[in-house]
Scaffold this active site. Structure first.
Site: not given
Ligand code: AMP
Length: 398
Positions: A7, A90, A179, A239, A383
């Protein structure tokens, strides 16, 4: 079969080497501060943890370093590279082209290069990792798993923005969601744990520094809270999530800031951090709120309220809900957040069990009462394992 999952972020690389017979993790770690002063690798294998410093100027040298460690006598766990059967990457944005994980070919790379415009910060480092692996392990098949892929099943009325249609045809401006690998993993795992069929209506709450909710019906994502970019939806660490776009143009005028200024305001200075002025970190905020900091309390209330609203909205979107899953750093670890978010959802049939919920961190556990019609459950996400599984399936097929 041994698979390494990579990743690549802008200045980091996370990796995990799996032996799919099990599956078990043979080694994992991360390279940090790539291209910056003081770059280092944190590596874990055979129960041993080490931090190794080095001058790591780019992703290629970072991956070369990682591969070197994996075969090293001192910290390694394989004897040579021929033991690595495949690489899973990823990839943040797959645009509209990738609806599932794919074998990486030159054609796939060309399409990924095209999607770069949609994720200018994320896709270039992902591609650097792919190029590096291609040159370092040229005979090893590589697979790309896209954060957006799981949400490609959303219907058009859920993914389109109500703006001129030409902007979609010209620039592919629409909602994509992110996600996806996590939402897919926890929704599938929920069915396994609960012994249910895919016909379940599941709402998955991935609550971490970045946070999103997904509505999963018959095993498919039918809506999710993030959009073209990962700014839309929930209140996050830094965010803002959902906001009237008019706020942005107004602030740009009043504060005389440009496009990059407003982008940084929405992405880096808003959310829990912006509201509280204390921190983007849930643990620190919970402590500050307990000590009476009113803005920390407000930030938490906003975070919980927004998540609760999305659960309500997605129950409406699916015509009901059977299971609500909590995952991500906050979903897995903050009992307060899980309680506050589900407060008042009895009308949906969710009876929360405060005792079962109290103090649970990072473990699979049902946190609704036995009598509850809707099951609330904590499922730690994985993940990397999902990417490794996809990689194994695709490589075996090819
Ligand atoms: P992630 O991005 O998934 O790694 O999640 C990071 C978030 O999880 C941060 O806001 C952390 O404060 C939060 N988190 C991690 N552990 C805990 C905990 N024990 N209690 C509350 N929040 C936590």
């Amino acid at each position: 079969m041994k698979i390494i999952v990579i990743n690549c972020g802008s200045s980091s690389i996370k990796y995990q080497l799996f032996d799919m017979n099990g599956p078990i993790t043979l080694a994992k770690g991360g390279v940090e501060k790539i291209g910056l002063n003081g770059s280092f690798i944190k590596h874990e294998s055979n129960g041993q943890k080490v931090t190794l410093e080095g001058e790591i100027i780019d992703h290629r040298s970072g991956i070369e370093y990682v591969l070197g460690i994996l075969i090293s006598k001192e910290y390694g766990c394989i004897s040579d590279f021929s033991e690595i059967d495949a690489v899973g990457h990823r990839v943040v944005h797959g645009g509209e082209k990738f609806k599932s994980s794919v074998l990486i070919t030159d054609e796939v790379i060309a399409i990924m290069e095209e999607s770069t415009q949609l994720a200018p910060l994320h896709n270039p480092p992902n591609l650097s990792g792919i190029y590096a692996m291609k040159s370092l392990l040229p005979d090893v098949p590589q697979v790309g798993a896209f954060d957006t892929a799981f949400h490609q099943s959303m219907p058009d009325y859920a993914y389109m923005y109500a703006i001129p249609h030409s902007l979609y045809t010209k620039y592919a401006i629409r909602r994509y969601g992110f996600h996806g690998t996590s939402h897919r993993y926890v929704s599938e795992r929920a069915l396994e744990i609960l012994g249910k069929e895919r016909t379940q209506k599941i709402i998955t709450c991935h609550l971490g520094n970045g946070a999103s909710v997904a509505a999963v019906m018959d095993g498919k994502s039918v809506d999710t809270s993030m959009g073209l970019t990962p700014v839309e939806g929930l209140v996050m660490g830094t965010r803002c999530g959902d906001i009237d776009p008019g706020v942005m143009t107004y602030v740009m005028d009043r504060e005389d800031i440009n496009r990059s200024g407003i982008n940084s305001l929405m992405n880096k200075h808003s959310g829990l951090l912006g509201v509280s002025g204390v921190s983007s970190d849930m643990r620190e905020l919970e402590t500050a709120a307990q000590q009476g900091n009113e803005r920390a309390q407000l930030a938490l209330q906003m975070f919980h309220y927004r998540a609760r609203k999305y659960i309500g909205a997605y129950a409406a979107a699916m015509g009901g809900v059977d299971t609500v899953v909590f995952t991500g750093g906050i979903g897995e670890n903050s009992d307060t957040s899980r309680y506050e978010i589900t407060k008042g959802l009895e009308f949906l049939g969710l009876e929360f069990d405060r005792e079962k919920n109290a103090g649970v961190r990072g473990q699979e556990k049902i946190i609704s009462t036995d009598a509850s019609r809707v099951t609330a459950i904590i499922i730690p996400t994985n993940e990397e394992l999902m990417i490794a599984r996809d990689t194994a399936t695709i490589v075996r097929k090819n």
